[in-house]
Write a protein that holds these residues in place. Sequence first.
Motif, PDB file in Angstrom:
ATOM      1  N   ASN A 264       0.810  -1.231   0.000  1.00 53.14           N
ATOM      2  CA  ASN A 264       0.000   0.000   0.000  1.00 53.14           C
ATOM      3  C   ASN A 264       0.841   1.279   0.000  1.00 53.14           C
ATOM      4  O   ASN A 264       0.398   2.324   0.481  1.00 53.14           O
ATOM      5  CB  ASN A 264      -0.952   0.015   1.204  1.00 53.14           C
ATOM      6  CG  ASN A 264      -1.904  -1.163   1.190  1.00 53.14           C
ATOM      7  OD1 ASN A 264      -2.649  -1.374   0.239  1.00 53.14           O
ATOM      8  ND2 ASN A 264      -1.869  -1.955   2.252  1.00 53.14           N
TER       9      ASN A 264
ATOM     10  N   THR B  23       3.578   3.986  -2.306  1.00 52.44           N
ATOM     11  CA  THR B  23       3.815   4.503  -3.654  1.00 52.44           C
ATOM     12  C   THR B  23       5.286   4.840  -3.821  1.00 52.44           C
ATOM     13  O   THR B  23       5.863   5.551  -2.985  1.00 52.44           O
ATOM     14  CB  THR B  23       2.981   5.772  -3.916  1.00 52.44           C
ATOM     15  OG1 THR B  23       1.588   5.446  -3.802  1.00 52.44           O
ATOM     16  CG2 THR B  23       3.254   6.316  -5.323  1.00 52.44           C
TER      17      THR B  23
ATOM     18  N   THR C 273      -0.449  -4.437  -4.078  1.00 50.11           N
ATOM     19  CA  THR C 273      -1.020  -3.184  -3.574  1.00 50.11           C
ATOM     20  C   THR C 273      -0.087  -1.989  -3.764  1.00 50.11           C
ATOM     21  O   THR C 273      -0.457  -0.859  -3.477  1.00 50.11           O
ATOM     22  CB  THR C 273      -1.353  -3.314  -2.077  1.00 50.11           C
ATOM     23  OG1 THR C 273      -0.141  -3.502  -1.331  1.00 50.11           O
ATOM     24  CG2 THR C 273      -2.289  -4.483  -1.827  1.00 50.11           C
TER      25      THR C 273
ATOM     26  N   LYS D 287       2.011   0.882  -5.718  1.00 54.31           N
ATOM     27  CA  LYS D 287       1.857   1.713  -6.910  1.00 54.31           C
ATOM     28  C   LYS D 287       3.199   2.375  -7.248  1.00 54.31           C
ATOM     29  O   LYS D 287       4.036   2.590  -6.374  1.00 54.31           O
ATOM     30  CB  LYS D 287       0.793   2.792  -6.687  1.00 54.31           C
ATOM     31  CG  LYS D 287      -0.617   2.235  -6.511  1.00 54.31           C
ATOM     32  CD  LYS D 287      -1.628   3.354  -6.370  1.00 54.31           C
ATOM     33  CE  LYS D 287      -3.036   2.787  -6.221  1.00 54.31           C
ATOM     34  NZ  LYS D 287      -4.055   3.874  -6.104  1.00 54.31           N
TER      35      LYS D 287
ATOM     36  N   GLU E 288       3.306   2.239 -22.028  1.00 55.02           N
ATOM     37  CA  GLU E 288       1.856   2.085 -21.896  1.00 55.02           C
ATOM     38  C   GLU E 288       1.452   0.616 -21.828  1.00 55.02           C
ATOM     39  O   GLU E 288       0.433   0.276 -21.223  1.00 55.02           O
ATOM     40  CB  GLU E 288       1.150   2.796 -23.046  1.00 55.02           C
ATOM     41  CG  GLU E 288       1.288   4.319 -22.975  1.00 55.02           C
ATOM     42  CD  GLU E 288       0.651   5.017 -24.162  1.00 55.02           C
ATOM     43  OE1 GLU E 288       0.132   4.309 -25.050  1.00 55.02           O
ATOM     44  OE2 GLU E 288       0.681   6.269 -24.199  1.00 55.02           O
TER      45      GLU E 288
ATOM     46  N   GLN F   9       1.732  -0.265 -18.344  1.00 56.36           N
ATOM     47  CA  GLN F   9       0.638   0.405 -17.637  1.00 56.36           C
ATOM     48  C   GLN F   9      -0.652  -0.402 -17.762  1.00 56.36           C
ATOM     49  O   GLN F   9      -1.413  -0.529 -16.796  1.00 56.36           O
ATOM     50  CB  GLN F   9       0.451   1.811 -18.213  1.00 56.36           C
ATOM     51  CG  GLN F   9      -0.381   2.743 -17.355  1.00 56.36           C
ATOM     52  CD  GLN F   9      -0.369   4.144 -17.917  1.00 56.36           C
ATOM     53  OE1 GLN F   9      -0.428   4.361 -19.118  1.00 56.36           O
ATOM     54  NE2 GLN F   9      -0.281   5.121 -17.028  1.00 56.36           N
ATOM     55  N   ASN F  10      -0.885  -0.955 -18.944  1.00 54.62           N
ATOM     56  CA  ASN F  10      -2.080  -1.781 -19.165  1.00 54.62           C
ATOM     57  C   ASN F  10      -1.989  -3.101 -18.403  1.00 54.62           C
ATOM     58  O   ASN F  10      -3.012  -3.669 -17.996  1.00 54.62           O
ATOM     59  CB  ASN F  10      -2.262  -2.057 -20.656  1.00 54.62           C
ATOM     60  CG  ASN F  10      -2.590  -0.800 -21.443  1.00 54.62           C
ATOM     61  OD1 ASN F  10      -3.178   0.136 -20.898  1.00 54.62           O
ATOM     62  ND2 ASN F  10      -2.196  -0.764 -22.702  1.00 54.62           N
TER      63      ASN F  10
ATOM     64  N   PRO G 134      -3.090  -2.218 -14.324  1.00 49.14           N
ATOM     65  CA  PRO G 134      -4.077  -1.127 -14.345  1.00 49.14           C
ATOM     66  C   PRO G 134      -4.232  -0.440 -12.993  1.00 49.14           C
ATOM     67  O   PRO G 134      -4.235  -1.094 -11.943  1.00 49.14           O
ATOM     68  CB  PRO G 134      -5.372  -1.842 -14.764  1.00 49.14           C
ATOM     69  CG  PRO G 134      -5.144  -3.287 -14.427  1.00 49.14           C
ATOM     70  CD  PRO G 134      -3.684  -3.516 -14.633  1.00 49.14           C
ATOM     71  N   ASN G 135      -4.288   0.894 -13.046  1.00 48.43           N
ATOM     72  CA  ASN G 135      -4.503   1.731 -11.862  1.00 48.43           C
ATOM     73  C   ASN G 135      -3.353   1.678 -10.854  1.00 48.43           C
ATOM     74  O   ASN G 135      -3.496   2.143  -9.722  1.00 48.43           O
ATOM     75  CB  ASN G 135      -5.805   1.338 -11.146  1.00 48.43           C
ATOM     76  CG  ASN G 135      -7.004   1.424 -12.053  1.00 48.43           C
ATOM     77  OD1 ASN G 135      -7.167   2.391 -12.796  1.00 48.43           O
ATOM     78  ND2 ASN G 135      -7.862   0.404 -12.015  1.00 48.43           N
ATOM     79  N   ARG G 136      -2.216   1.121 -11.293  1.00 46.63           N
ATOM     80  CA  ARG G 136      -1.077   1.036 -10.361  1.00 46.63           C
ATOM     81  C   ARG G 136       0.170   1.740 -10.884  1.00 46.63           C
ATOM     82  O   ARG G 136       1.107   1.977 -10.131  1.00 46.63           O
ATOM     83  CB  ARG G 136      -0.761  -0.428 -10.068  1.00 46.63           C
ATOM     84  CG  ARG G 136      -1.868  -1.171  -9.312  1.00 46.63           C
ATOM     85  CD  ARG G 136      -1.482  -2.612  -9.079  1.00 46.63           C
ATOM     86  NE  ARG G 136      -0.219  -2.690  -8.354  1.00 46.63           N
ATOM     87  CZ  ARG G 136       0.586  -3.751  -8.414  1.00 46.63           C
ATOM     88  NH1 ARG G 136       0.260  -4.804  -9.166  1.00 46.63           N
ATOM     89  NH2 ARG G 136       1.710  -3.767  -7.720  1.00 46.63           N
TER      90      ARG G 136
ATOM     91  N   THR H 255       1.608   5.101 -12.971  1.00 42.42           N
ATOM     92  CA  THR H 255       1.412   6.424 -13.565  1.00 42.42           C
ATOM     93  C   THR H 255       2.674   6.806 -14.311  1.00 42.42           C
ATOM     94  O   THR H 255       3.773   6.798 -13.740  1.00 42.42           O
ATOM     95  CB  THR H 255       1.123   7.483 -12.480  1.00 42.42           C
ATOM     96  OG1 THR H 255      -0.055   7.118 -11.762  1.00 42.42           O
ATOM     97  CG2 THR H 255       0.934   8.861 -13.113  1.00 42.42           C
TER      98      THR H 255
ATOM     99  N   HIS I 237       1.048  17.083 -11.349  1.00 46.37           N
ATOM    100  CA  HIS I 237       0.214  15.880 -11.304  1.00 46.37           C
ATOM    101  C   HIS I 237      -0.370  15.639  -9.907  1.00 46.37           C
ATOM    102  O   HIS I 237      -0.874  14.556  -9.613  1.00 46.37           O
ATOM    103  CB  HIS I 237       1.038  14.659 -11.740  1.00 46.37           C
ATOM    104  CG  HIS I 237       1.318  14.638 -13.209  1.00 46.37           C
ATOM    105  ND1 HIS I 237       2.327  15.385 -13.792  1.00 46.37           N
ATOM    106  CD2 HIS I 237       0.714  13.971 -14.228  1.00 46.37           C
ATOM    107  CE1 HIS I 237       2.337  15.161 -15.096  1.00 46.37           C
ATOM    108  NE2 HIS I 237       1.380  14.319 -15.381  1.00 46.37           N
TER     109      HIS I 237
END
Length: 202
Positions: A42, A44, A65, A67, A82, A85-86, A89-91, A93, A109
Amino acid sequence: MWLQHLPIKKVLYLQFNGDNSMTYHVPVLLKETLEMLHLEPNKTYLDVTFGGGGHTRAILESNPTIKVIALDWDKEVIERGEDLQNEFPNRLTLIWGSFAHLYKLLKKHKVTQVDGILADFGTSQHQIHTKDGLSFSNDTPLDMRMSQAHHRVTAYQIVNFATPEELRKIFWTYGEEKNTKEIVQAIVQERKKKKIKKTAML
């Protein structure tokens, strides 16, 4: 310094060269890197030299968990990223820009906190062998821009149109070249005959 403006638990600087290729990237000292970052669930983490994405992938794979915010000034690298990134997902940037402007980019950002920073400083062997003008091993156009989207001036323009004094300053300041005078004289004489367009002509 910009580091003073961010709550960061740890910063890891890797001062060695790595192969930054999305297809054959083998990140150096990967196990040691992950251990020194002390990855926690959890949290980043910030990779300011994304390159081939090897370190970022390893961080993401370490815990579902975690990022990552990844930064690179080479637009092509960000575009290739990318796919990663796919995959996560959502982890992940991706931010296009230089770590020299890290504080401004993170502020833009709306990033206010990270739990660790990875910086793999060193020239990418992948870029040396694929970017025009960065290697004498391949006869390529004198470009030498690590990020074409950020810089307009090419090595071709400098070699062919800079004054002798400007060339001497460049070679001495950035290359610490002892034979600067002789090299510049040779370049000036050659460019009078024809424009120096490719690495082999140097």
